[in-house]
Design an enzyme around this catalytic site. Structure first.
Site, PDB file in Angstrom:
ATOM      1  N   HIS A  91     -11.569  -7.762  -4.175  1.00 25.44           N
ATOM      2  CA  HIS A  91     -10.075  -7.909  -4.020  1.00 25.44           C
ATOM      3  C   HIS A  91      -9.579  -9.276  -3.489  1.00 25.44           C
ATOM      4  CE1 HIS A  91      -6.234  -6.040  -3.432  1.00 25.44           C
ATOM      5  NE2 HIS A  91      -6.547  -5.162  -4.170  1.00 25.44           N
TER       6      HIS A  91
ATOM      7  N   ARG B 125      -4.816   4.060 -13.584  1.00 23.56           N
ATOM      8  CA  ARG B 125      -4.160   4.561 -12.480  1.00 23.56           C
ATOM      9  C   ARG B 125      -3.430   5.998 -12.788  1.00 23.56           C
ATOM     10  NH1 ARG B 125      -3.126   0.508  -8.253  1.00 23.56           N
ATOM     11  NH2 ARG B 125      -1.804   2.107  -7.565  1.00 23.56           N
TER      12      ARG B 125
ATOM     13  N   GLU C 173     -12.165   1.861 -12.260  1.00 23.85           N
ATOM     14  CA  GLU C 173     -11.968   2.534 -11.047  1.00 23.85           C
ATOM     15  C   GLU C 173     -11.092   3.522 -11.277  1.00 23.85           C
ATOM     16  OE1 GLU C 173      -9.765  -0.848  -9.380  1.00 23.85           O
ATOM     17  OE2 GLU C 173     -11.500  -2.246  -9.443  1.00 23.85           O
TER      18      GLU C 173
ATOM     19  N   THR D 190      -4.326  -2.055  -5.167  1.00 24.52           N
ATOM     20  CA  THR D 190      -4.976  -0.989  -4.262  1.00 24.52           C
ATOM     21  C   THR D 190      -4.860  -1.901  -2.713  1.00 24.52           C
ATOM     22  OG1 THR D 190      -6.512  -0.743  -6.121  1.00 24.52           O
ATOM     23  CG2 THR D 190      -7.077   0.315  -3.850  1.00 24.52           C
TER      24      THR D 190
ATOM     25  N   ARG E  66       0.216   2.349 -15.122  1.00 20.59           N
ATOM     26  CA  ARG E  66       0.992   1.222 -15.069  1.00 20.59           C
ATOM     27  C   ARG E  66       0.701   0.451 -15.953  1.00 20.59           C
ATOM     28  NH1 ARG E  66       0.781  -0.792  -9.052  1.00 20.59           N
ATOM     29  NH2 ARG E  66       1.544   1.266  -8.575  1.00 20.59           N
TER      30      ARG E  66
ATOM     31  N   ASN F 146     -12.095  -7.693 -13.862  1.00 23.71           N
ATOM     32  CA  ASN F 146     -11.318  -6.689 -14.059  1.00 23.71           C
ATOM     33  C   ASN F 146     -10.131  -7.100 -15.103  1.00 23.71           C
ATOM     34  OD1 ASN F 146      -8.811  -5.304 -13.540  1.00 23.71           O
ATOM     35  ND2 ASN F 146      -9.678  -4.377 -11.653  1.00 23.71           N
TER      36      ASN F 146
ATOM     37  N   HIS G 241      -4.946  -6.779 -15.780  1.00 24.31           N
ATOM     38  CA  HIS G 241      -3.698  -7.442 -15.885  1.00 24.31           C
ATOM     39  C   HIS G 241      -3.456  -7.966 -17.467  1.00 24.31           C
ATOM     40  CE1 HIS G 241      -2.937  -7.519 -11.964  1.00 24.31           C
ATOM     41  NE2 HIS G 241      -3.470  -8.486 -11.506  1.00 24.31           N
TER      42      HIS G 241
ATOM     43  N   GLU H  38     -18.336  -0.757  -2.623  1.00 26.90           N
ATOM     44  CA  GLU H  38     -17.365  -2.388  -2.993  1.00 26.90           C
ATOM     45  C   GLU H  38     -16.678  -2.321  -1.693  1.00 26.90           C
ATOM     46  OE1 GLU H  38     -15.570  -2.682  -6.624  1.00 26.90           O
ATOM     47  OE2 GLU H  38     -14.207  -3.979  -5.505  1.00 26.90           O
TER      48      GLU H  38
ATOM     49  N   HIS I  46      -8.965  -0.098 -14.310  1.00 30.30           N
ATOM     50  CA  HIS I  46      -8.508   1.002 -13.369  1.00 30.30           C
ATOM     51  C   HIS I  46      -7.350   1.665 -14.216  1.00 30.30           C
ATOM     52  CE1 HIS I  46      -6.570   1.757  -9.127  1.00 30.30           C
ATOM     53  NE2 HIS I  46      -6.729   2.642  -9.867  1.00 30.30           N
TER      54      HIS I  46
END
Ligand code: PXP
Length: 249
Positions: free
Chosen positions: A197, A53, A78, A109, A57, A8, A11, A159, A51
């Site tokens: 996660h 969103r 995602e 999340t 963000r 992922n 970031h 998941e 992801h």
């Protein structure tokens, strides 16, 4: 089957947005999500996860389209269960979608998707995405009722949310691992079982005791490690640890 790693890279976009939120596609905007994706692939990532969103963000739509256009890599989007995101997914056509709950104020999340409570809507979104050739996962807490609902909603994959495990201390760690194990055992009869996660370089050893896992999705810890040793090496380190997995799907 070896245990696969989806990296992922949200970031990377978080860092870029910290400076370039007003001009995320400007030539100066760094770091670049495509280059980060390439570095992750060089380290052995099996897929990339992003992801997008509702509040944009970190990942922007432009990131998603660029990664799709410029990289030959299985892409996992995602997304919240919203009409806006279904529209994006149908245009982007990632290989996989993972449906997640989204709450504007959360840092990341927080809980799993309540498939039971949103059954009709979730079932319909799954069907629309599958009609477009996209495999669909639902991000759920390790709760047998949610596993069952995911199967009934015709998801391809679940998941399992490993956040409660990764935040647990003392005796609660084994309690959470047991919940994940029971959910994985139940899920694998009809669904591909993934997990993600809060997985890091230390707790991965316990994650590898969960049976029937096909793929892990890991972001924060790998990106944090990358600030010290680079993203390619950070991904390789995680893949090396994952190679010990023998309880595969
Ligand atoms: N899986 C899902 C569904 C997530 O929402 C996240 C966080 O974006 C992850 C995996 C990765 O979690 P982490 O960044 O803690 O590794």
């Amino acid at each position: 089957m070896p245990l696969l790693l989806g990296v992922n890279i949200d970031h990377i976009a978080t860092l870029r947005q910290a400076r370039y939120a007003n001009a995320p596609t400007s030539p100066n905007a760094e770091p670049c999500t495509v280059l980060a994706g390439q570095d992750a692939l060089a380290g052995g990532a099996d897929s990339l996860t992003i992801h997008v969103r509702g509040d944009r963000r970190h990942m922007q739509d432009a990131d998603a389209y660029r990664i799709r256009a410029e990289m030959k890599v299985p892409l996992n989007l995602e997304m919240g269960v919203t009409e806006e995101m279904v529209g994006l997914a149908l245009k982007l056509k990632p290989e996989f979608v993972c449906l997640v709950p989204e709450n504007r104020m959360e840092i990341t999340t927080e809980g799993g998707l309540n498939v039971l409570a949103s059954f009709d809507k979730t079932r319909m979104v799954i069907a629309r995405l599958q009609d477009a050739g996209i495999r669909v996962s639902v991000f759920i807490d390790p709760d047998l009722k949610q596993v069952e609902a995911a199967g009934e909603a015709c998801a391809d994959m679940i998941e399992l949310h490993t956040g409660a495990f990764s935040n647990a201390a003392g005796d609660q760690v084994q309690v959470e691992l047991d919940r994940l194990t029971v959910a994985a055992k139940e899920g694998h009869f009809s669904l591909q079982v993934n997990a993600g996660h809060g997985i890091n370089y230390t707790n991965i050893a316990q994650i590898l005791t969960i049976p029937h896992l096909a793929e892990l999705n890991i972001g924060h810890s790998i990106i944090a490690r990358a600030t010290r040793i680079g993203l390619t090496a950070a991904v390789r380190e995680m893949k090396d640890r994952m190679a010990a997995y023998t309880a595969g799907a």
